[in-house]
Write an enzyme that holds these catalytic residues in place. Sequence first.
Site, PDB file in Angstrom:
ATOM      1  N   ALA A  49     -13.127   1.341   6.995  1.00  0.00           N
ATOM      2  CA  ALA A  49     -13.921   0.769   5.997  1.00  0.00           C
ATOM      3  C   ALA A  49     -12.994  -0.560   5.409  1.00  0.00           C
ATOM      4  CB  ALA A  49     -13.450   1.691   4.618  1.00  0.00           C
TER       5      ALA A  49
ATOM      6  N   GLU B 100       0.823  -1.524  -0.296  1.00  0.00           N
ATOM      7  CA  GLU B 100      -0.170   0.158  -0.148  1.00  0.00           C
ATOM      8  C   GLU B 100       0.839   1.494  -0.445  1.00  0.00           C
ATOM      9  OE1 GLU B 100      -1.594   1.776   3.608  1.00  0.00           O
ATOM     10  OE2 GLU B 100      -1.525  -0.120   5.056  1.00  0.00           O
TER      11      GLU B 100
ATOM     12  N   LYS C 161      -5.175  10.890   1.061  1.00  0.00           N
ATOM     13  CA  LYS C 161      -5.957   9.606   1.808  1.00  0.00           C
ATOM     14  C   LYS C 161      -7.280   9.533   1.300  1.00  0.00           C
ATOM     15  CE  LYS C 161      -6.972   7.561   6.129  1.00  0.00           C
ATOM     16  NZ  LYS C 161      -7.498   7.042   6.969  1.00  0.00           N
TER      17      LYS C 161
ATOM     18  N   LYS D 211      -2.898  -1.723  15.592  1.00  0.00           N
ATOM     19  CA  LYS D 211      -2.632  -1.268  16.522  1.00  0.00           C
ATOM     20  C   LYS D 211      -3.959  -1.184  17.950  1.00  0.00           C
ATOM     21  CE  LYS D 211       0.345   1.522  15.498  1.00  0.00           C
ATOM     22  NZ  LYS D 211       0.911   2.144  13.836  1.00  0.00           N
TER      23      LYS D 211
ATOM     24  N   VAL E 190      -5.391   0.464   3.290  1.00  0.00           N
ATOM     25  CA  VAL E 190      -6.111  -1.439   2.710  1.00  0.00           C
ATOM     26  C   VAL E 190      -6.674  -1.405   2.015  1.00  0.00           C
ATOM     27  CG1 VAL E 190      -6.355  -3.753   4.392  1.00  0.00           C
ATOM     28  CG2 VAL E 190      -4.871  -1.707   4.870  1.00  0.00           C
TER      29      VAL E 190
HETATM   30  N1  PSU Z   1      -2.755   1.191  10.639  1.00  0.00           N
HETATM   31  C1  PSU Z   1      -1.430   1.408  11.225  1.00  0.00           C
HETATM   32  N2  PSU Z   1      -1.228   1.854  10.309  1.00  0.00           N
HETATM   33  C2  PSU Z   1      -1.316   2.676   9.189  1.00  0.00           C
HETATM   34  C3  PSU Z   1      -2.813   2.134   8.817  1.00  0.00           C
HETATM   35  C4  PSU Z   1      -3.659   1.830   9.538  1.00  0.00           C
HETATM   36  O1  PSU Z   1      -0.581   0.485  11.852  1.00  0.00           O
HETATM   37  O2  PSU Z   1      -0.690   2.822   7.864  1.00  0.00           O
HETATM   38  C5  PSU Z   1      -3.536   3.228   7.683  1.00  0.00           C
HETATM   39  C6  PSU Z   1      -3.144   1.635   6.565  1.00  0.00           C
HETATM   40  O3  PSU Z   1      -3.950   2.994   5.077  1.00  0.00           O
HETATM   41  C7  PSU Z   1      -4.577   1.750   6.792  1.00  0.00           C
HETATM   42  C8  PSU Z   1      -6.001   3.240   7.297  1.00  0.00           C
HETATM   43  O4  PSU Z   1      -5.837   0.868   5.612  1.00  0.00           O
HETATM   44  O5  PSU Z   1      -4.875   3.769   7.869  1.00  0.00           O
HETATM   45  C9  PSU Z   1      -6.693   2.770   8.020  1.00  0.00           C
HETATM   46  O6  PSU Z   1      -7.374   4.497   8.288  1.00  0.00           O
HETATM   47  P1  PSU Z   1      -9.183   4.357   8.246  1.00  0.00           P
HETATM   48  O7  PSU Z   1      -8.830   4.322   9.817  1.00  0.00           O
HETATM   49  O8  PSU Z   1      -8.681   6.070   8.464  1.00  0.00           O
HETATM   50  O9  PSU Z   1      -9.876   3.625   7.607  1.00  0.00           O
END
Ligand code: PSU
Length: 309
Positions: A143, A26, A88, A161, A108
């Site tokens: 998502a 990614e 993003k 995390k 992702v």
């Molecule tokens: N969690 C991590 N590192 C990351 C991400 C999440 O520990 O880099 C990034 C990934 O690209 C993941 C996105 O798909 O954040 C999720 O964002 P959101 O929670 O806004 O869906």
Amino acid sequence: MTNAFLDVKPEVAEALAAGRPVVALESTIISHGMPYPQNVETALHVEQIIRENGAVPATIAIIGGRLKAGLSAEEIEYFGRKGTAIAKASRRDLAVLCARGEDGATTVTTTMMIASMAGIRIFATGGIGGVHRGAETTMDISADLEELAQTPVMVICAGAKSILDLGLTLEYLETKGVPVIGYGTQELPAFYTRSSGFGVDYCIDTPEELARAFRVQRELGLKGGMLVTNPIPEEYSMPNAVIDEAIDRAIAECSAQGIHGKATTPFLLARVAELTGGDSLASNIRLVYNNAALAARTACAYCRMGSPA
Ligand code: PSU
Ligand code: MN
């Protein structure tokens, strides 16, 4: 499946046509997940690790409205330098970014989507998004979980995390029918740490067995992906107390500052990284390398089984 907006890098297209292994990566982890220049160094080294383990890397991004499966070193440098100035891009952003000819860093979710359009089935990253703490009132659920439920790509990560509610994240994946596999462990790893106190559905010990399970999922005609959680190597894992304190503080600051929506995860990731200093960045880089090697070996095993039904 292909479409008019998809550009598959020639090296990647040739490998796919010949039935050789390819691993997707990614680009949000480059632009939003790490500082420059470590983000670029890491992204390039991850590609090298995938090659050393017998597969072709395909870093995925949106550039000038084109869905790219496979980037050049120059394009990776461009993403790393622009950092958070690049949008993003999640599922809802794809159409408008393509229509306007803009750039987007793939999460992702969108990496799975573009990988699947290109015919790439195995994807390595650091951590996935999930159900945020307090989601029962904010409804902040990534998502990524819905994408795992509908797009046939195996995602190899180091767990999630604990900026997230890991228990609710597992509940959501169960509801959506997404298998959660621990690589060599019965416990869900929590990114910087090898343990979380939560169990996974299955423990699998070899790349061959991972590939077999995913192939059977395809042969059964089941939609959706598979989540493989690979614990950070012991020597790079961090003390629970250090990480927990940083995460609690980052979450408190996030709500105090009224941050919400797509900005939440990048804010939390950046604050945790600042509060824990270089240690967490070094751990983050190491776990991504570890996932890349496992993904390449799994992609090799998957290709040895021939093209799926
Ligand atoms: N969690 C991590 N590192 C990351 C991400 C999440 O520990 O880099 C990034 C990934 O690209 C993941 C996105 O798909 O954040 C999720 O964002 P959101 O929670 O806004 O869906
Ligand atoms: Mn969110």
